[in-house]
Motif scaffolding. Sequence first.
Motif, PDB file in Angstrom:
ATOM      1  N   GLN A  92      52.115  35.467 -20.632  1.00  0.00           N
ATOM      2  CA  GLN A  92      51.887  35.420 -22.075  1.00  0.00           C
ATOM      3  C   GLN A  92      52.135  34.012 -22.613  1.00  0.00           C
ATOM      4  OE1 GLN A  92      54.568  38.563 -23.234  1.00  0.00           O
ATOM      5  NE2 GLN A  92      52.944  40.107 -23.288  1.00  0.00           N
ATOM      6  N   TYR A  93      53.187  33.364 -22.111  1.00  0.00           N
ATOM      7  CA  TYR A  93      53.507  32.008 -22.548  1.00  0.00           C
ATOM      8  C   TYR A  93      52.394  31.039 -22.155  1.00  0.00           C
ATOM      9  CZ  TYR A  93      55.872  27.482 -22.685  1.00  0.00           C
ATOM     10  OH  TYR A  93      56.186  26.172 -22.913  1.00  0.00           O
ATOM     11  N   LEU A  94      51.919  31.139 -20.926  1.00  0.00           N
ATOM     12  CA  LEU A  94      50.865  30.251 -20.453  1.00  0.00           C
ATOM     13  C   LEU A  94      49.567  30.484 -21.224  1.00  0.00           C
ATOM     14  CD1 LEU A  94      51.680  30.503 -16.663  1.00  0.00           C
ATOM     15  CD2 LEU A  94      51.890  28.438 -18.072  1.00  0.00           C
ATOM     16  N   ALA A  95      49.288  31.742 -21.542  1.00  0.00           N
ATOM     17  CA  ALA A  95      48.092  32.055 -22.326  1.00  0.00           C
ATOM     18  C   ALA A  95      48.193  31.463 -23.726  1.00  0.00           C
ATOM     19  CB  ALA A  95      47.884  33.559 -22.398  1.00  0.00           C
ATOM     20  N   SER A  96      49.390  31.512 -24.318  1.00  0.00           N
ATOM     21  CA  SER A  96      49.564  30.973 -25.671  1.00  0.00           C
ATOM     22  C   SER A  96      49.387  29.462 -25.682  1.00  0.00           C
ATOM     23  CB  SER A  96      50.944  31.351 -26.226  1.00  0.00           C
ATOM     24  OG  SER A  96      51.990  30.661 -25.554  1.00  0.00           O
ATOM     25  N   ILE A  97      49.848  28.784 -24.619  1.00  0.00           N
ATOM     26  CA  ILE A  97      49.665  27.332 -24.513  1.00  0.00           C
ATOM     27  C   ILE A  97      48.178  26.984 -24.451  1.00  0.00           C
ATOM     28  CG2 ILE A  97      49.973  25.343 -22.980  1.00  0.00           C
ATOM     29  CD1 ILE A  97      52.686  26.436 -22.247  1.00  0.00           C
ATOM     30  N   SER A  98      47.431  27.806 -23.706  1.00  0.00           N
ATOM     31  CA  SER A  98      45.995  27.555 -23.544  1.00  0.00           C
ATOM     32  C   SER A  98      45.179  28.027 -24.738  1.00  0.00           C
ATOM     33  CB  SER A  98      45.484  28.249 -22.275  1.00  0.00           C
ATOM     34  OG  SER A  98      46.168  27.795 -21.136  1.00  0.00           O
ATOM     35  N   GLY A  99      45.838  28.762 -25.651  1.00  0.00           N
ATOM     36  CA  GLY A  99      45.115  29.295 -26.801  1.00  0.00           C
ATOM     37  C   GLY A  99      44.223  30.470 -26.468  1.00  0.00           C
ATOM     38  N   VAL A 100      44.507  31.120 -25.343  1.00  0.00           N
ATOM     39  CA  VAL A 100      43.686  32.258 -24.913  1.00  0.00           C
ATOM     40  C   VAL A 100      44.225  33.534 -25.535  1.00  0.00           C
ATOM     41  CG1 VAL A 100      42.812  33.522 -22.933  1.00  0.00           C
ATOM     42  CG2 VAL A 100      43.240  31.088 -22.746  1.00  0.00           C
ATOM     43  N   LYS A 101      43.336  34.339 -26.079  1.00  0.00           N
ATOM     44  CA  LYS A 101      43.738  35.593 -26.712  1.00  0.00           C
ATOM     45  C   LYS A 101      43.022  36.768 -26.042  1.00  0.00           C
ATOM     46  CE  LYS A 101      44.486  33.284 -31.167  1.00  0.00           C
ATOM     47  NZ  LYS A 101      44.106  33.220 -32.600  1.00  0.00           N
ATOM     48  N   HIS A 102      43.474  37.959 -26.396  1.00  0.00           N
ATOM     49  CA  HIS A 102      42.821  39.200 -25.966  1.00  0.00           C
ATOM     50  C   HIS A 102      42.844  39.382 -24.446  1.00  0.00           C
ATOM     51  CE1 HIS A 102      41.596  39.227 -30.106  1.00  0.00           C
ATOM     52  NE2 HIS A 102      40.809  38.195 -29.949  1.00  0.00           N
ATOM     53  N   ILE A 103      43.932  38.992 -23.811  1.00  0.00           N
ATOM     54  CA  ILE A 103      44.104  39.256 -22.378  1.00  0.00           C
ATOM     55  C   ILE A 103      44.815  40.588 -22.216  1.00  0.00           C
ATOM     56  CG2 ILE A 103      45.254  38.517 -20.254  1.00  0.00           C
ATOM     57  CD1 ILE A 103      44.894  35.645 -21.152  1.00  0.00           C
ATOM     58  N   ASP A 104      44.296  41.428 -21.359  1.00  0.00           N
ATOM     59  CA  ASP A 104      44.934  42.698 -21.030  1.00  0.00           C
ATOM     60  C   ASP A 104      45.916  42.430 -19.889  1.00  0.00           C
ATOM     61  OD1 ASP A 104      45.686  45.211 -20.145  1.00  0.00           O
ATOM     62  OD2 ASP A 104      43.693  46.090 -20.387  1.00  0.00           O
ATOM     63  N   PHE A 105      47.170  42.168 -20.238  1.00  0.00           N
ATOM     64  CA  PHE A 105      48.153  41.776 -19.225  1.00  0.00           C
ATOM     65  C   PHE A 105      48.480  42.916 -18.276  1.00  0.00           C
ATOM     66  CE2 PHE A 105      48.828  38.627 -22.593  1.00  0.00           C
ATOM     67  CZ  PHE A 105      48.749  37.465 -21.847  1.00  0.00           C
ATOM     68  N   ASP A 106      48.417  44.152 -18.745  1.00  0.00           N
ATOM     69  CA  ASP A 106      48.631  45.288 -17.851  1.00  0.00           C
ATOM     70  C   ASP A 106      47.579  45.302 -16.751  1.00  0.00           C
ATOM     71  OD1 ASP A 106      50.881  46.282 -19.173  1.00  0.00           O
ATOM     72  OD2 ASP A 106      49.689  47.500 -20.542  1.00  0.00           O
ATOM     73  N   ALA A 107      46.322  45.138 -17.141  1.00  0.00           N
ATOM     74  CA  ALA A 107      45.229  45.134 -16.165  1.00  0.00           C
ATOM     75  C   ALA A 107      45.333  43.933 -15.235  1.00  0.00           C
ATOM     76  CB  ALA A 107      43.881  45.128 -16.888  1.00  0.00           C
ATOM     77  N   LEU A 108      45.717  42.780 -15.782  1.00  0.00           N
ATOM     78  CA  LEU A 108      45.844  41.568 -14.980  1.00  0.00           C
ATOM     79  C   LEU A 108      46.932  41.727 -13.920  1.00  0.00           C
ATOM     80  CD1 LEU A 108      45.079  38.592 -14.497  1.00  0.00           C
ATOM     81  CD2 LEU A 108      46.717  37.976 -16.283  1.00  0.00           C
ATOM     82  N   ARG A 132      51.419  36.013  -5.969  1.00  0.00           N
ATOM     83  CA  ARG A 132      50.551  36.946  -6.707  1.00  0.00           C
ATOM     84  C   ARG A 132      50.501  36.576  -8.191  1.00  0.00           C
ATOM     85  NH1 ARG A 132      49.619  42.264  -4.294  1.00  0.00           N
ATOM     86  NH2 ARG A 132      50.519  42.390  -2.211  1.00  0.00           N
ATOM     87  N   LEU A 133      51.661  36.190  -8.749  1.00  0.00           N
ATOM     88  CA  LEU A 133      51.700  35.801 -10.158  1.00  0.00           C
ATOM     89  C   LEU A 133      50.893  34.514 -10.380  1.00  0.00           C
ATOM     90  CD1 LEU A 133      52.953  36.722 -12.863  1.00  0.00           C
ATOM     91  CD2 LEU A 133      54.837  35.143 -12.414  1.00  0.00           C
ATOM     92  N   GLY A 134      50.964  33.601  -9.413  1.00  0.00           N
ATOM     93  CA  GLY A 134      50.157  32.389  -9.497  1.00  0.00           C
ATOM     94  C   GLY A 134      48.672  32.689  -9.492  1.00  0.00           C
ATOM     95  N   ILE A 135      48.268  33.667  -8.689  1.00  0.00           N
ATOM     96  CA  ILE A 135      46.861  34.072  -8.664  1.00  0.00           C
ATOM     97  C   ILE A 135      46.475  34.713  -9.999  1.00  0.00           C
ATOM     98  CG2 ILE A 135      45.209  35.653  -7.573  1.00  0.00           C
ATOM     99  CD1 ILE A 135      46.792  35.092  -4.920  1.00  0.00           C
ATOM    100  N   ALA A 136      47.387  35.510 -10.566  1.00  0.00           N
ATOM    101  CA  ALA A 136      47.136  36.107 -11.885  1.00  0.00           C
ATOM    102  C   ALA A 136      46.916  35.007 -12.922  1.00  0.00           C
ATOM    103  CB  ALA A 136      48.297  36.996 -12.300  1.00  0.00           C
ATOM    104  N   GLN A 137      47.748  33.984 -12.890  1.00  0.00           N
ATOM    105  CA  GLN A 137      47.594  32.859 -13.822  1.00  0.00           C
ATOM    106  C   GLN A 137      46.233  32.185 -13.617  1.00  0.00           C
ATOM    107  OE1 GLN A 137      50.478  29.715 -13.332  1.00  0.00           O
ATOM    108  NE2 GLN A 137      49.232  28.264 -14.487  1.00  0.00           N
ATOM    109  N   ALA A 138      45.840  31.993 -12.364  1.00  0.00           N
ATOM    110  CA  ALA A 138      44.590  31.288 -12.073  1.00  0.00           C
ATOM    111  C   ALA A 138      43.363  32.042 -12.572  1.00  0.00           C
ATOM    112  CB  ALA A 138      44.483  31.036 -10.567  1.00  0.00           C
TER     113      ALA A 138
END
Length: 209
Positions: A92-108, A132-138
């Motif tokens: 969530q923190y990395l997504a906020s830095i990138s300005g990305v919204k509407h990510i389904d973190f449960d699905a990710l 695995r978390l690094g792949i999720a971030q990528a």
Amino acid sequence: MLETPEEVLSVQKVTKYFGDFRALNAVSLRVCAGRICGIVGRNGSGKTVLFKCICGLYGVDDGMIVNCAKRIGAIIEEPGFLTQYSGRKNLQYLASISGVKHIDFDALLKTVGLEQAGNKHVGKYSMGMRQRLGIAQAIMEKPDLLVLDEPMNGLDNQGVQEMRELFMKLRDEGTAILLASHNRDDIEQLCDKIYNMDHGVLTLRMENE
């Protein structure tokens, strides 16, 4: 007549020096949408330097990199996270830095096999779970190009198989993937094109496009 796949990345005779040491020697390759391009090479062969040049972390001394991807996802070296926070909070923190919204973190988290560990502090993760978390971030921004440097590090056999299936699914959805691995099985099972790298020199070994 088959359509020619769209070229996402073109590396054209790229040379990179560190002082007098030539880390990359006139390296050329191309990666197309819906294809996985693999590089096999020992530690110090130049794979990570090439990936850092592609991602803009290093400049090049000669040659050119043409990157047509609107979004790039990458794992280069060991992923770094805030260990005092959960896997979910890190994403969530990395997504906020990138300005990305509407990510389904449960699905990710489910996609990378961390659905049961998403609320666990990363400091308690095993190496495989961090990978695995690094792949999720990528993959969380749905990139056009994935640059993956040893993405199977720390994974057990089940994890390796799950990530292979994930990468093949992303390829089938049109993602261009550039993958480096010590494991020839990963390369040979996944890749449409295979290069060998040695002392900064890249040579094409197999192409199936």
